[in-house]
Design a protein around this motif. Structure first.
Motif, PDB file in Angstrom:
ATOM      1  N   ARG A   1      -2.919   7.402 -13.967  1.00 10.35           N
ATOM      2  CA  ARG A   1      -2.757   8.657 -14.258  1.00 10.35           C
ATOM      3  C   ARG A   1      -1.434   8.788 -15.542  1.00 10.35           C
ATOM      4  O   ARG A   1      -1.524   9.463 -16.368  1.00 10.35           O
TER       5      ARG A   1
ATOM      6  N   ASN B   1      -8.122   4.266 -13.349  1.00  5.09           N
ATOM      7  CA  ASN B   1      -7.169   4.623 -12.362  1.00  5.09           C
ATOM      8  C   ASN B   1      -5.719   5.042 -12.368  1.00  5.09           C
ATOM      9  O   ASN B   1      -5.061   5.252 -11.492  1.00  5.09           O
TER      10      ASN B   1
ATOM     11  N   ASP C   1       0.728  -1.172  -0.089  1.00  6.45           N
ATOM     12  CA  ASP C   1      -0.058  -0.092  -0.119  1.00  6.45           C
ATOM     13  C   ASP C   1       0.998   1.276   0.071  1.00  6.45           C
ATOM     14  O   ASP C   1       0.562   2.276   0.316  1.00  6.45           O
ATOM     15  N   ARG C   2       2.227   1.132  -0.094  1.00  6.06           N
ATOM     16  CA  ARG C   2       3.216   2.159  -0.078  1.00  6.06           C
ATOM     17  C   ARG C   2       3.604   2.579  -1.738  1.00  6.06           C
ATOM     18  O   ARG C   2       4.388   3.550  -1.794  1.00  6.06           O
ATOM     19  N   ARG C   3       2.971   1.880  -2.459  1.00  6.27           N
ATOM     20  CA  ARG C   3       3.117   2.121  -4.120  1.00  6.27           C
ATOM     21  C   ARG C   3       1.931   2.594  -4.604  1.00  6.27           C
ATOM     22  O   ARG C   3       0.923   2.665  -4.371  1.00  6.27           O
ATOM     23  N   ASP C   4       2.237   3.846  -5.469  1.00  5.94           N
ATOM     24  CA  ASP C   4       1.349   4.633  -6.251  1.00  5.94           C
ATOM     25  C   ASP C   4       0.821   3.727  -7.300  1.00  5.94           C
ATOM     26  O   ASP C   4       1.458   3.871  -8.272  1.00  5.94           O
ATOM     27  N   ALA C   5      -0.285   3.322  -7.150  1.00  3.63           N
ATOM     28  CA  ALA C   5      -0.698   2.322  -8.187  1.00  3.63           C
ATOM     29  C   ALA C   5      -1.345   3.260  -9.314  1.00  3.63           C
ATOM     30  O   ALA C   5      -1.863   2.532 -10.407  1.00  3.63           O
ATOM     31  N   SER C   6      -1.278   4.492  -9.278  1.00  2.00           N
ATOM     32  CA  SER C   6      -1.755   5.321 -10.738  1.00  2.00           C
ATOM     33  C   SER C   6      -0.626   5.365 -11.624  1.00  2.00           C
ATOM     34  O   SER C   6      -0.698   6.229 -12.575  1.00  2.00           O
ATOM     35  N   LEU C   7       0.593   4.932 -11.166  1.00  2.00           N
ATOM     36  CA  LEU C   7       1.830   5.273 -12.002  1.00  2.00           C
ATOM     37  C   LEU C   7       2.173   3.988 -12.286  1.00  2.00           C
ATOM     38  O   LEU C   7       2.783   3.074 -11.469  1.00  2.00           O
TER      39      LEU C   7
ATOM     40  N   TYR D   1      11.764   5.237  -7.697  1.00  2.00           N
ATOM     41  CA  TYR D   1      10.339   4.997  -8.296  1.00  2.00           C
ATOM     42  C   TYR D   1       9.560   4.180  -7.408  1.00  2.00           C
ATOM     43  O   TYR D   1       9.713   3.237  -6.598  1.00  2.00           O
ATOM     44  N   ASN D   2       8.196   4.947  -6.825  1.00  2.00           N
ATOM     45  CA  ASN D   2       7.166   4.280  -5.922  1.00  2.00           C
ATOM     46  C   ASN D   2       6.099   3.950  -6.814  1.00  2.00           C
ATOM     47  O   ASN D   2       4.927   3.959  -6.102  1.00  2.00           O
ATOM     48  N   GLY D   3       6.018   3.737  -8.332  1.00  2.00           N
ATOM     49  CA  GLY D   3       4.704   3.304  -8.864  1.00  2.00           C
ATOM     50  C   GLY D   3       4.749   2.002  -8.983  1.00  2.00           C
ATOM     51  O   GLY D   3       5.450   1.047  -8.081  1.00  2.00           O
TER      52      GLY D   3
END
Lengths: 200, 200
Positions: A139, A137, A77-83, A102-104
């Motif tokens: 971006r 979802n 849940d620490r990763r940006d799922a929109s990237l 990178y955190n996507g």
């Protein structure tokens, strides 16, 4: 001339020689090494082959290799799922992660488009990527295929497919030496490549 | 940094990387190859490892690898059992056979004397050779260890041990380039080396 080794030993040599980049002499050396191993180690080797094949499968979200239900990155849940960073092979995930920036999340294509090798859009995981993007979802999609002819063509092809969904599609900057391979990029180069990414 | 591959896949990479001459990147490539194999091929690979270890053992006469009771050469009635060629490793048997000229039998030491690597006379199959010679049916022993320091020292050591039995002990001629390796000798070189053998 017939081989002077016992048949079961020749079979083992053949198996090693069938691996990519392993010649006949190397295969022989590896087979001798296997014979000289302690029992437990040889059994662990054979078991590792079977076990990896039994357990490892593609993550239903990103298609990366996993032996859990979803892969560790998609589960976090620490990763940006929109990237979403799109790479050709599972090993390329590690290359991008090495930037520590990178955190996507990822999408692994398991190949690139290649008319020469008869790899078309249905042979790699493009459909799964389009399905992810169509859910709305996401971006930005970063195309991180190798900067060679096939990698570029694959990136352009996917960019065109995704544009109708209104998603931003970018490409890794050419910080990575052109003609080289993502796998060998050092941390700094990978970081520059991420920073300099531009829309395509 | 933790690996981004599933644990069972990392285990397989570790197993390949533990083999001699296989680096981390090669191990990864081999592990990916194993994942992409058809099921039957992967099972055949794992089975070949276990099968070779189950079946292959040393011939009770010459110590060469075999999966029969005696090895094919010791079992043959077309070989001259009074002529024994002593080699360091099983693969060296094939090198001597390549001359197509040799019709004696073999003795495989499974190593050479090496103080540096703590290999002493009891660590290789010298005792078995002395036992064979002491039975009195051998007229000549050809020392075919590699022409390097350890190979020469092993040949001299064994020659001294065998002299009391009145057996002729010879050494392969230096047709083989000095400092090189028996394994890479071409047919012609091996033939000259056999022809030019001299008593030591």
């Amino acid at each position: 001339m017939a081989s002077l080794f016992p048949p079961s030993f020749d079979t083992l040599i053949d198996q090693f020689a069938a691996l990519p980049g392993i010649g006949r002499k190397s295969a022989q050396r590896l087979a001798f090494h296997v014979l000289s191993m302690p029992d437990a180690q040889a059994e662990a080797f054979a078991e590792a082959i079977l076990d990896a094949r039994r357990r490892v499968h593609a993550c239903p979200v990103c298609q990366n290799l996993t032996d859990g239900e979803k892969c560790a990155i998609c589960s976090s849940d620490r990763r940006d799922a929109s990237l979403v960073c799109v790479v050709a092979e599972p090993r390329d995930v590690a290359s991008v992660e090495r930037s520590r920036e990178y955190n996507g999340v990822f999408h692994v294509l398991h190949g690139v488009l290649s008319p020469v090798n008869r790899v078309g859009p249905d042979d790699i995981r493009i459909r799964e990527l389009v399905a992810r993007v169509s859910e709305g979802n996401i971006r930005e999609v970063i195309m991180a295929t190798n900067p060679d002819t096939e990698g570029d063509a694959t990136a352009m092809y996917i960019a065109r497919l995704l544009k109708p969904f209104g998603v931003k599609v970018t490409r890794l900057a050419y910080g990575i030496p052109v003609g080289s391979n993502l796998e060998f990029a050092d941390d700094a180069t990978m970081l520059r490549a991420l920073d300099g990414r531009r829309e395509i």
